[in-house]
Design an enzyme around this catalytic site. Structure first.
Site, PDB file in Angstrom:
ATOM      1  N   ASP A  94       0.955  -1.217  -0.116  1.00 42.45           N
ATOM      2  CA  ASP A  94       0.010   0.079   0.062  1.00 42.45           C
ATOM      3  C   ASP A  94       0.874   1.130  -0.008  1.00 42.45           C
ATOM      4  O   ASP A  94       1.341   1.799   1.156  1.00 42.45           O
ATOM      5  CB  ASP A  94      -0.945  -0.095   1.047  1.00 42.45           C
ATOM      6  CG  ASP A  94      -1.836   1.079   1.112  1.00 42.45           C
ATOM      7  OD1 ASP A  94      -1.893   1.764   0.091  1.00 42.45           O
ATOM      8  OD2 ASP A  94      -2.918   0.930   1.906  1.00 42.45           O
ATOM      9  N   VAL A  95       1.201   1.732  -1.132  1.00 48.15           N
ATOM     10  CA  VAL A  95       2.226   2.795  -1.294  1.00 48.15           C
ATOM     11  C   VAL A  95       1.520   3.986  -2.069  1.00 48.15           C
ATOM     12  O   VAL A  95       2.099   5.129  -2.069  1.00 48.15           O
ATOM     13  CB  VAL A  95       3.395   2.261  -2.148  1.00 48.15           C
ATOM     14  CG1 VAL A  95       4.087   1.138  -1.260  1.00 48.15           C
ATOM     15  CG2 VAL A  95       2.760   1.941  -3.638  1.00 48.15           C
ATOM     16  N   LYS A  96       0.396   3.852  -2.624  1.00 47.28           N
ATOM     17  CA  LYS A  96      -0.396   4.985  -3.271  1.00 47.28           C
ATOM     18  C   LYS A  96       0.625   5.720  -4.132  1.00 47.28           C
ATOM     19  O   LYS A  96       0.406   7.099  -3.928  1.00 47.28           O
ATOM     20  CB  LYS A  96      -1.074   5.671  -2.245  1.00 47.28           C
ATOM     21  CG  LYS A  96      -2.118   4.950  -1.499  1.00 47.28           C
ATOM     22  CD  LYS A  96      -3.171   5.823  -0.735  1.00 47.28           C
ATOM     23  CE  LYS A  96      -4.097   4.613   0.064  1.00 47.28           C
ATOM     24  NZ  LYS A  96      -3.438   3.805   1.227  1.00 47.28           N
ATOM     25  N   ARG A  97       1.341   5.240  -4.822  1.00 49.22           N
ATOM     26  CA  ARG A  97       2.167   5.966  -5.776  1.00 49.22           C
ATOM     27  C   ARG A  97       1.453   6.694  -6.515  1.00 49.22           C
ATOM     28  O   ARG A  97       0.374   6.373  -7.398  1.00 49.22           O
ATOM     29  CB  ARG A  97       3.106   5.089  -6.357  1.00 49.22           C
ATOM     30  CG  ARG A  97       4.159   4.533  -5.404  1.00 49.22           C
ATOM     31  CD  ARG A  97       4.816   5.380  -4.566  1.00 49.22           C
ATOM     32  NE  ARG A  97       5.898   4.910  -3.707  1.00 49.22           N
ATOM     33  CZ  ARG A  97       6.140   5.340  -2.502  1.00 49.22           C
ATOM     34  NH1 ARG A  97       5.507   6.179  -1.808  1.00 49.22           N
ATOM     35  NH2 ARG A  97       7.253   4.810  -1.876  1.00 49.22           N
TER      36      ARG A  97
END
Length: 283
Positions: A94-97
């Protein structure tokens, strides 16, 4: 394809996704004593994983909880992802780049290769659909997938995502465009390696969203601490086959409800998963 593997895990185990949003505050002092941050964060995560892995579809690791502690935290992040891979467990980073061009290319390499390799990652399309460009080759390889923010679970989602756009909420414009891209990456299960993040806390238009995107796997946050109701979540799952439901604090902090919790963190994490499954499946 990785989406076929995820679909199979859902059918064999459940729709539950365990969120390893492991704050250092969540780890009992007796586990921390004499250890580095990298050691006790991983030890805590391993206890959760070992006691829930046969009951769940996958694990989601929120990078912020590890980045906050610098190199030591990222070592724990790396070791957690490696442990999941070594045990043939599906991971979502879960990095939401949400960047473009060469920056996005480096983000894709960072999270789909090397020390921080994961099976899926989360992506933010706010800058435009070119944010996805450098992740798509990894989907073509049939080994990786992405979950793109479509309609999120936080209260502030209504500030932008619900704004009127051509007579409908903006999130439909996002979903419709993502859906066109997703059709190029269908697995044998007839679901795409490009999935959507769809918050479970907002029941508005749940049936319409599910019917509008029949080939999309949904990652559904909001269950447990955020208050998403099981009856609303079931709509998004489409007969428990097209979604995964994430719970983080509700699982990894369940031990705090019991007098002997600190000695049985894994046991009570498992109990939380069992209770969650009963709640959603109406068992």
């Amino acid at each position: 394809m990785i989406i076929d593997k995820l679909s199979k895990r859902i059918n064999e185990r459940s729709i539950v996704c365990v969120g390893l949003d492991t704050s250092t505050d969540y780890v009992p002092e007796k586990i921390k004593k004499g250890k580095k941050v990298s050691e006790y964060l991983f030890e805590f995560n391993k206890e959760i994983i070992d006691n829930t892995k046969d009951l769940v579809a996958c694990f989601k690791v929120q990078i912020a909880y590890y980045e906050a502690h610098g190199i030591e935290g990222l070592i724990a992040y790396k070791n957690t992802l490696k442990y999941l891979k070594d045990n043939d467990l599906i991971s979502i980073a879960d990095v939401k780049r949400g960047d473009i061009a060469n920056t996005a290319k480096e983000y894709a390499k960072a999270h789909f290769e090397g020390d921080f390799e994961a099976d899926f990652i989360t992506v933010n399309p706010f800058m435009g659909y070119d944010t996805l460009e450098h992740y798509l080759p990894y989907l073509e390889s049939k080994e990786k997938g992405i979950f793109v923010l479509m309609r999120t679970s936080n209260p502030g989602s209504k500030d932008i995502q619900y704004k009127d756009y051509k007579g409908q909420p903006l999130y439909y414009e996002i979903g419709d465009n993502l859906n066109k891209i997703a059709k190029d990456y269908l697995g044998e299960c007839n679901l795409s390696c490009l999935g959507f993040v769809v918050g479970g806390t907002q029941s508005e238009n749940a049936n319409k969203i599910r019917e509008r995107y029949p080939n999309i796997m949904f990652l559904i946050p909001g269950y447990g601490a955020q208050g998403a109701k099981p009856e609303d979540i079931r709509v998004y799952l489409d007969n428990f086959k097209k979604g995964i439901v994430n719970s983080s604090r509700g699982i990894i902090l369940n031990y705090r409800k019991f007098d002997d919790g600190e000695e049985n963190i894994g046991k009570y994490a498992r109990k939380a998963v069992e209770d969650m499954r009963k709640d959603i499946y109406c068992e």
